[in-house]
Scaffold this motif. Structure first.
Motif, short mmCIF file in Angstrom:
data_model
loop_
_atom_site.label_atom_id
_atom_site.label_comp_id
_atom_site.label_asym_id
_atom_site.label_seq_id
_atom_site.Cartn_x
_atom_site.Cartn_y
_atom_site.Cartn_z
N ASP A 219 35.77 34.33 56.95
CA ASP A 219 36.38 34.95 55.77
C ASP A 219 36.89 36.35 56.09
OD1 ASP A 219 35.76 32.68 54.37
OD2 ASP A 219 33.93 33.51 53.46
N LEU A 220 36.09 37.08 56.87
CA LEU A 220 36.52 38.42 57.25
C LEU A 220 37.77 38.38 58.13
CD1 LEU A 220 33.07 40.10 57.97
CD2 LEU A 220 34.56 40.49 56.01
N ALA A 221 37.80 37.41 59.03
CA ALA A 221 38.98 37.29 59.89
C ALA A 221 40.21 36.94 59.06
CB ALA A 221 38.73 36.23 60.97
N ASP A 222 40.03 36.00 58.11
CA ASP A 222 41.15 35.65 57.24
C ASP A 222 41.58 36.85 56.41
OD1 ASP A 222 41.01 33.13 58.25
OD2 ASP A 222 39.83 32.31 56.57
N ALA A 224 41.23 39.95 57.26
CA ALA A 224 41.82 40.95 58.14
C ALA A 224 43.27 40.62 58.48
CB ALA A 224 41.00 41.08 59.41
N LYS A 225 43.60 39.35 58.48
CA LYS A 225 44.97 38.96 58.81
C LYS A 225 45.95 39.33 57.69
CE LYS A 225 43.60 35.15 61.82
NZ LYS A 225 43.61 33.68 62.03
N GLU A 226 45.43 39.34 56.45
CA GLU A 226 46.31 39.65 55.33
C GLU A 226 46.52 41.15 55.24
OE1 GLU A 226 44.62 38.05 51.86
OE2 GLU A 226 44.66 35.96 52.56
N PRO A 227 47.79 41.60 55.03
CA PRO A 227 48.02 43.05 54.87
C PRO A 227 47.41 43.52 53.55
CG PRO A 227 50.03 41.83 54.43
CD PRO A 227 49.04 40.82 54.97
N LEU A 228 46.71 44.61 53.61
CA LEU A 228 46.02 45.13 52.43
C LEU A 228 46.49 46.56 52.20
CD1 LEU A 228 43.87 44.67 50.25
CD2 LEU A 228 42.19 45.64 51.86
N PRO A 229 47.29 46.79 51.16
CA PRO A 229 47.72 48.18 50.89
C PRO A 229 46.54 49.02 50.42
CG PRO A 229 48.42 46.70 49.12
CD PRO A 229 47.85 45.82 50.20
N ILE A 230 46.46 50.20 50.96
CA ILE A 230 45.33 51.09 50.65
C ILE A 230 45.88 52.36 50.06
CG2 ILE A 230 43.43 52.39 51.61
CD1 ILE A 230 43.24 50.32 53.83
N GLU A 231 45.40 52.65 48.87
CA GLU A 231 45.78 53.88 48.20
C GLU A 231 44.74 54.94 48.45
OE1 GLU A 231 46.44 53.01 44.15
OE2 GLU A 231 48.05 51.56 44.52
N GLY A 270 39.37 43.41 65.92
CA GLY A 270 37.91 43.47 66.16
C GLY A 270 37.31 44.71 65.56
N GLY A 271 37.98 45.88 65.68
CA GLY A 271 37.44 47.11 65.12
C GLY A 271 37.36 47.05 63.62
N LEU A 272 38.37 46.44 63.00
CA LEU A 272 38.34 46.31 61.55
C LEU A 272 37.19 45.41 61.11
CD1 LEU A 272 39.62 46.88 58.84
CD2 LEU A 272 41.16 44.94 59.20
N LEU A 273 36.96 44.31 61.84
CA LEU A 273 35.84 43.43 61.51
C LEU A 273 34.52 44.17 61.64
CD1 LEU A 273 36.90 40.06 63.19
CD2 LEU A 273 36.82 40.59 60.75
N ASP A 274 34.42 44.98 62.70
CA ASP A 274 33.19 45.75 62.87
C ASP A 274 33.00 46.73 61.74
OD1 ASP A 274 32.64 44.39 65.14
OD2 ASP A 274 33.51 45.92 66.49
N SER A 275 34.10 47.37 61.30
CA SER A 275 33.96 48.33 60.21
C SER A 275 33.52 47.64 58.93
CB SER A 275 35.29 49.06 59.99
OG SER A 275 35.65 49.78 61.16
N ILE A 276 34.16 46.46 58.64
CA ILE A 276 33.77 45.72 57.44
C ILE A 276 32.33 45.24 57.57
CG2 ILE A 276 34.28 43.68 56.04
CD1 ILE A 276 37.21 44.00 56.86
#
Length: 604
Positions: A219-222, A224-231, A270-276
């Motif tokens: 789920d985290l990988a899926d 992470a693949k989607e662009p997520l706008p961050i305000e 990988g870094g994003l998965l680790d952060s999540i």
């Protein structure tokens, strides 16, 4: 017939005795009787002659005148008569003498006869008495013969019963032996099945955990693949990475950033998965959802430890025996558990304990109490084979963990507050996941577990078989074990978890250095005696003192550095002390007893 025959017998016996005496004594008295008869005849003759001579005496003077011829003849006759008279007189005197002697002899013989008659009468009375005794003895003899026959019959019956019982006993003994062998085999098979079942459950739990982790990673990988706008105003907590620890690890002491840096948005997958993962890992450290309003701030290191000298507050804590006591991490609350199935909460205000509330839901007496590190949750073990968790903000029962087959004697939060470990009288330890509310692992310890303490990856348990066992949570196996001289009743760790305090039924407290696995210090005192298998002792917050309660109601405090008894407080408890707790702030010490009383101590 027997009485008549007995009467004839003694009469015949007397007659025979009289005839025998007549035959024996007749010859002796026969001559005397004959002489007596002759004397009587002579006496009669003398009487006749005397009468005749008297007649002739009067006739002689008349005849003297008639005839001179007869004169000479009369003189001779007179002389002869005189001589005869003298002789007869002598004979008469002799006869009188003999008559007197014979009369005396007759009197003596009569006396002897009377004495013999009395003896005969006495003998007859004695014979009658003896005959009566003989008759009584014959009756007793008949009774004894009858009793003997009855006893012989009873003895034969008992002998037959004994033989039958002996045969039955032999059969039962053989059956018991076979049953014992079958029981041992069944116990061995049961233990093997339990071990297999525990391994199977552990494997299923691990498989389920891996499956959930794989799903989460997917789920985290899926995601992470989607662009997520961050305000910039998004309130997402991300832990800053510690470069010294490498990617994916977090430091609990680092501040939380409110915004995502641009570097974070440019991190590889990988870094994003680790952060999540770090985000979820941070939340799992308090997975039960702590309310910030009710969270107590742990006191941390103790600036000053006060050795108790005075009982500040003595109060009735429960309706019955009080088994355990524990301060909250912030030292603001005191929790006590008793046989009345309640956990009571007391607020410590100015040296007094004010009732704050009660936690209900247990079906048996409370045996152990523990707070999580934030003081938001309270864990209690119970005699009803279960452990329960309450929230401290609303005093509601949140979880009931069942699965043990015996009394749960101790339960503790692990350091991550998301898992607990419990030890039971059924000789098992169980590791529970509070997120899934399931038992993750079951370990068969081999002996009843009386107390538990935990470090990051190690569980230490004290047991009835005098051993302290050290378990690796990851490998669920015994790392090592240490045997003491008595049944282990209590375990406690110092503030940096480098030393283990033990108490055992040989009335000795010991400090074990966990780094060297050696006994560093031993404490004992004259008069100190453990009152139960669950007597709890405690370290002071700085580890410089240990305190324990005795069976005589006295509170003992030892100095760890010197190993000597520092003081004894023995005037307030009326029964054996079950548990002692030192507040994390170091200000107070609380003790509870087998009665209903609890005492708050300090040096104020």
């Amino acid at each position: 017939m027997a009485a008549r025959r007995a009467d004839c017998g003694w009469k015949r016996h007397i007659s025979d005795q009289l005839k025998l005496r007549d035959r024996v004594q007749r010859h002796t008295f026969e001559q005397i009787v004959q002489q007596y008869n002759r004397l009587l005849e002579k006496s009669d003759l003398q009487t006749v002659l005397t009468e005749r001579y008297q007649t002739e005496k009067y006739d002689v003077p008349r005849g003297h005148e008639a005839s001179s011829m007869d004169s000479s003849r009369s003189d001779s006759l007179h002389q002869e008569m005189s001589q005869m008279r003298i002789r007869h007189q002598e004979e008469l005197t002799e006869l009188h003498k003999k008559r007197g002697e014979l009369a005396q002899t007759v009197i003596e013989l009569n006396n002897q006869i009377q004495q013999k008659d009395r003896e005969i009468q006495s003998n007859e009375a004695r014979m009658l008495e003896y005959q009566q005794q003989i008759a009584g003895l014959e009756g007793d003899c008949r009774d004894l013969r009858n009793n003997l026959q009855e006893l012989e019959m009873a003895n034969q019956t008992l002998k037959d019963e004994y033989d039958a019982l002996q045969i039955t006993f032999s059969a039962l003994e053989e059956k018991l032996r076979k049953t014992s062998e079958d029981n041992q085999e069944l116990v061995s098979r049961w233990m093997a099945e339990k071990a297999l079942e525990a391994n199977r459950l552990n494997a299923e739990n691990e498989k389920d955990t891996r499956r959930r982790q794989a799903k989460l990673q997917k789920d985290l990988a899926d995601a992470a693949k989607e662009p997520l706008p961050i305000e910039q105003d998004d309130d997402i907590e991300v832990l800053a990475e510690d470069g010294g620890k490498g990617a994916g690890e977090t430091s609990p002491n680092r501040p939380i950033s409110r915004t995502l840096s641009r570097k974070t948005s440019q991190q590889p997958q990988g870094g994003l998965l680790d952060s999540i993962s770090n985000i979820f890992g941070r939340r799992s450290a308090n997975s039960l959802g702590t309310s910030p309003e009710t969270t107590e701030t742990p006191s941390g290191g103790c600036a000053e430890v006060r050795v108790p000298t005075t009982a500040l507050h003595v109060f009735e804590a429960h309706d019955g025996e009080v088994n355990t006591v524990r301060f909250s991490p912030g030292s603001r609350l005191l929790a006590t558990g008793g046989m009345d199935r309640r956990v009571k909460l007391w607020e410590v205000i100015s040296g007094r304990c004010e009732a704050k509330g009660a936690l209900t839901g247990s079906n048996a007496g409370i045996t152990s109490i523990d707070f999580d590190s934030a003081g938001s949750y309270l864990l209690a073990a119970s005699n009803d084979f279960a452990s329960r968790i309450w929230t401290m903000d609303d005093y509601r029962l949140r979880h009931t963990l069942t699965g043990h087959s015996g009394k749960v004697l101790s339960a503790r939060f692990l350091l991550d507050n998301a898992r607990i470990v419990s030890g039971s009288y059924d000789r098992t330890l169980k590791l529970w996941d509070l997120r899934s509310k399931v038992c993750m692992k079951t370990v068969f310890a081999g002996s009843s577990c009386n107390d538990i303490v935990c470090t990051e990856q190690c569980v230490m348990s004290g047991h009835f078989d005098k051993k302290v066992r050290f378990w690796d949570i990851r490998a669920e196996s015994i790392v090592r074990e240490m045997e003491l001289q008595g049944r282990v009743t209590s375990l406690d760790l110092n503030h940096d978890r480098s030393e283990l305090l033990t108490c055992s039924r040989d009335d000795v407290l010991k400090i074990i250095d966990l780094r060297s696995n050696a006994i560093r210090q031993t404490f004992s005192a004259q008069g100190f005696k453990c009152g139960a298998d669950w007597t709890r002792v405690t370290f002071s917050p700085d580890g410089s003192y240990v305190a324990g309660g005795s069976a005589d109601g006295a509170l003992y405090v030892w100095n760890v550095l010197t190993g000597k008894l520092d003081r004894t407080l023995d005037r307030n408890h009326s029964s054996a002390i079950n548990s002692v707790s030192w507040s994390p702030s170091g200000t107070y010490v609380a003790s509870v007893e087998k009665g209903s009383r609890a005492i708050l101590w300090s040096d104020m």
